[in-house]
Write a protein that holds these residues in place. Structure first.
Motif, short mmCIF file in Angstrom:
data_model
loop_
_atom_site.label_atom_id
_atom_site.label_comp_id
_atom_site.label_asym_id
_atom_site.label_seq_id
_atom_site.Cartn_x
_atom_site.Cartn_y
_atom_site.Cartn_z
N LEU A 130 0.81 -1.21 0.00
CA LEU A 130 0.00 0.00 0.00
C LEU A 130 0.85 1.26 0.00
CD1 LEU A 130 -2.77 -1.01 2.57
CD2 LEU A 130 -3.05 -0.72 0.12
N LYS A 131 2.08 1.17 0.51
CA LYS A 131 2.93 2.34 0.66
C LYS A 131 3.92 2.51 -0.49
CE LYS A 131 2.65 2.13 5.69
NZ LYS A 131 3.36 1.81 6.94
N VAL A 132 4.06 1.49 -1.32
CA VAL A 132 4.99 1.56 -2.44
C VAL A 132 4.25 1.20 -3.73
CG1 VAL A 132 7.10 0.65 -3.44
CG2 VAL A 132 6.95 0.96 -0.97
N LEU A 133 4.30 2.11 -4.70
CA LEU A 133 3.66 1.88 -6.00
C LEU A 133 4.74 1.70 -7.05
CD1 LEU A 133 0.98 4.73 -5.84
CD2 LEU A 133 0.64 2.30 -5.30
N LEU A 138 9.57 2.50 -12.62
CA LEU A 138 9.25 3.63 -11.74
C LEU A 138 8.71 3.12 -10.41
CD1 LEU A 138 8.58 6.64 -11.08
CD2 LEU A 138 6.42 6.28 -12.32
N THR A 139 9.24 3.66 -9.31
CA THR A 139 8.77 3.32 -7.97
C THR A 139 8.47 4.60 -7.20
OG1 THR A 139 10.08 1.28 -7.88
CG2 THR A 139 9.34 2.19 -5.78
N LEU A 140 7.28 4.65 -6.60
CA LEU A 140 6.90 5.76 -5.74
C LEU A 140 6.78 5.24 -4.31
CD1 LEU A 140 4.03 7.62 -7.66
CD2 LEU A 140 6.48 8.05 -7.78
N ASP A 141 7.52 5.84 -3.39
CA ASP A 141 7.42 5.50 -1.98
C ASP A 141 6.52 6.54 -1.33
OD1 ASP A 141 7.81 5.28 0.81
OD2 ASP A 141 9.74 4.31 0.52
N LEU A 142 5.30 6.14 -0.99
CA LEU A 142 4.31 7.09 -0.47
C LEU A 142 4.63 7.53 0.95
CD1 LEU A 142 1.01 5.52 -1.80
CD2 LEU A 142 2.64 7.00 -2.97
N THR A 143 5.42 6.74 1.67
CA THR A 143 5.78 7.11 3.03
C THR A 143 6.79 8.24 3.05
OG1 THR A 143 5.37 4.85 3.81
CG2 THR A 143 6.69 6.28 5.23
N SER A 144 7.83 8.10 2.24
CA SER A 144 8.90 9.10 2.23
C SER A 144 8.65 10.20 1.20
CB SER A 144 10.24 8.44 1.95
OG SER A 144 10.25 7.84 0.64
N THR A 146 9.26 9.89 -1.99
CA THR A 146 10.37 9.86 -2.94
C THR A 146 10.04 8.95 -4.11
OG1 THR A 146 11.42 8.05 -1.71
CG2 THR A 146 12.09 10.31 -1.16
N ALA A 147 10.76 9.15 -5.22
CA ALA A 147 10.54 8.35 -6.43
C ALA A 147 11.88 7.95 -7.02
CB ALA A 147 9.74 9.15 -7.45
N THR A 148 11.90 6.78 -7.65
CA THR A 148 13.08 6.32 -8.35
C THR A 148 12.69 5.74 -9.70
OG1 THR A 148 12.99 4.11 -7.34
CG2 THR A 148 14.34 5.78 -6.22
N VAL A 149 13.61 5.83 -10.65
CA VAL A 149 13.47 5.19 -11.95
C VAL A 149 14.74 4.42 -12.22
CG1 VAL A 149 13.17 5.53 -14.42
CG2 VAL A 149 11.92 6.98 -12.83
N CYS A 150 14.59 3.13 -12.47
CA CYS A 150 15.75 2.25 -12.67
C CYS A 150 16.73 2.35 -11.50
CB CYS A 150 16.47 2.60 -13.97
SG CYS A 150 15.45 2.44 -15.46
N GLY A 151 16.19 2.57 -10.32
CA GLY A 151 17.02 2.67 -9.13
C GLY A 151 17.64 4.03 -8.89
N LEU A 207 11.19 11.39 -16.73
CA LEU A 207 11.19 9.93 -16.87
C LEU A 207 12.08 9.49 -18.03
CD1 LEU A 207 7.38 9.24 -16.33
CD2 LEU A 207 9.23 8.51 -14.81
N LYS A 208 11.98 10.19 -19.15
CA LYS A 208 12.76 9.83 -20.34
C LYS A 208 14.25 9.98 -20.09
CE LYS A 208 11.24 8.78 -23.72
NZ LYS A 208 10.99 7.43 -24.31
N LYS A 209 14.62 10.96 -19.30
CA LYS A 209 16.04 11.19 -19.01
C LYS A 209 16.64 10.01 -18.25
CE LYS A 209 19.18 14.62 -17.00
NZ LYS A 209 19.27 15.94 -16.32
N LEU A 210 15.87 9.43 -17.34
CA LEU A 210 16.38 8.31 -16.54
C LEU A 210 16.12 6.95 -17.18
CD1 LEU A 210 15.41 9.49 -12.93
CD2 LEU A 210 17.67 9.53 -13.99
N ASP A 211 15.12 6.88 -18.04
CA ASP A 211 14.79 5.61 -18.70
C ASP A 211 14.41 5.88 -20.16
OD1 ASP A 211 14.18 3.03 -19.30
OD2 ASP A 211 12.37 2.91 -18.05
N PRO A 212 15.40 6.14 -21.00
CA PRO A 212 15.13 6.53 -22.39
C PRO A 212 14.48 5.44 -23.24
CG PRO A 212 17.48 6.18 -22.05
CD PRO A 212 16.85 6.13 -20.70
N ASP A 213 14.54 4.20 -22.78
CA ASP A 213 14.02 3.10 -23.60
C ASP A 213 12.53 2.82 -23.38
OD1 ASP A 213 16.55 2.66 -24.69
OD2 ASP A 213 17.13 1.35 -23.02
#
Length: 229
Positions: A130-133, A138-144, A146-151, A207-213
């Motif tokens: 429920l806290k991580v999408l 792409l990962t969204l951490d709803l608690t913190s 924060t977001a990451t793409v490809c780590g 998003l494209k900058k971190l994951d161009p493919d």
């Protein structure tokens, strides 16, 4: 290997439980009084379970349980000679996960240990989901928040994060500009407002900058936006 703390001042009972559960693949720790039990739970963040006798020296088991619940949700199985239903109900209300009455069979204790750990792990998994999408890389951490793409860290504004959160929570939904604007900004949408369009452009660029493919968001002309299926 899961770590279990047994807080029991009867050395023979403590030894028997430790030997039995060790033989079932658990790593056992021992406490002979309530103060030591409380200290160990505070000091160790990788404990999986506490088996807690009520009649402990220095600090009673019910006081230990009450204090533990102030800082930890570690599963607790209470062990006691008291068999009254009222005692069991009160301990469950205080935060015990299960209650077993002395004398008990070690096989029964094992079944209860396994059941409590299984419930706790399932609840923890659901809470985490429920806290991580996630969507593609792409990962969204709803608690913190924060977001990451490809780590890699994805820097987003509050509104950009909120847009992605809405879309990841409803991956099959087609969002109109009006729906997004009113959901994220909480205001009435004006048909000539370009706010959503600008935010979508910024999100796509990041998003494209971190994951161009990969493409993450597509425009359905005249209707709105949705995640790329």
């Amino acid at each position: 290997m899961k770590k279990i703390l047994i807080a029991e001042d009867d050395r023979e009972i403590n030894r028997l439980i430790c030997e039995y559960l060790s033989g079932q693949g658990y790593e056992m720790l021992q406490a002979m009084n309530g103060l030591d039990a409380l200290r160990i739970v505070r000091d160790l963040n990788d404990l999986s379970l506490l088996i807690l006798d009520l009649m402990l020296p220095f600090q009673s088991g019910d006081m230990v349980l009450q204090k533990i619940r102030e800082f930890s949700d570690i599963p607790v199985i209470v062990v006691s000679a008291k068999s009254e239903t009222s005692s069991k109900i009160e301990l469950i209300r205080m935060g015990a996960d299960d209650y077993i009455t002395k004398p008990f069979d070690l096989d029964e204790l094992l079944v209860r240990v396994e059941a409590v750990l299984r419930r706790y792990e399932e609840n923890t998994r659901k809470d985490t989901e429920l806290k991580v999408l996630t969507y593609k890389s792409l990962t969204l951490d709803l608690t913190s928040g924060t977001a990451t793409v490809c780590g890699n860290a994805l820097t987003l504004t509050g509104k950009e994060f909120a847009i992605l959160e809405l879309m990841l929570k409803t991956p099959a939904k087609l969002w109109s500009k009006a729906n997004l604007f009113e959901s994220v900004w909480g205001e009435n949408y004006l048909s000539d407002d370009s706010t959503v369009k600008v935010h979508m452009s910024n999100i796509r660029s990041k998003l494209k900058k971190l994951d161009p493919d990969n493409d993450y968001i597509e425009t359905v002309w005249g209707m709105g936006y949705r995640l790329v299926t």
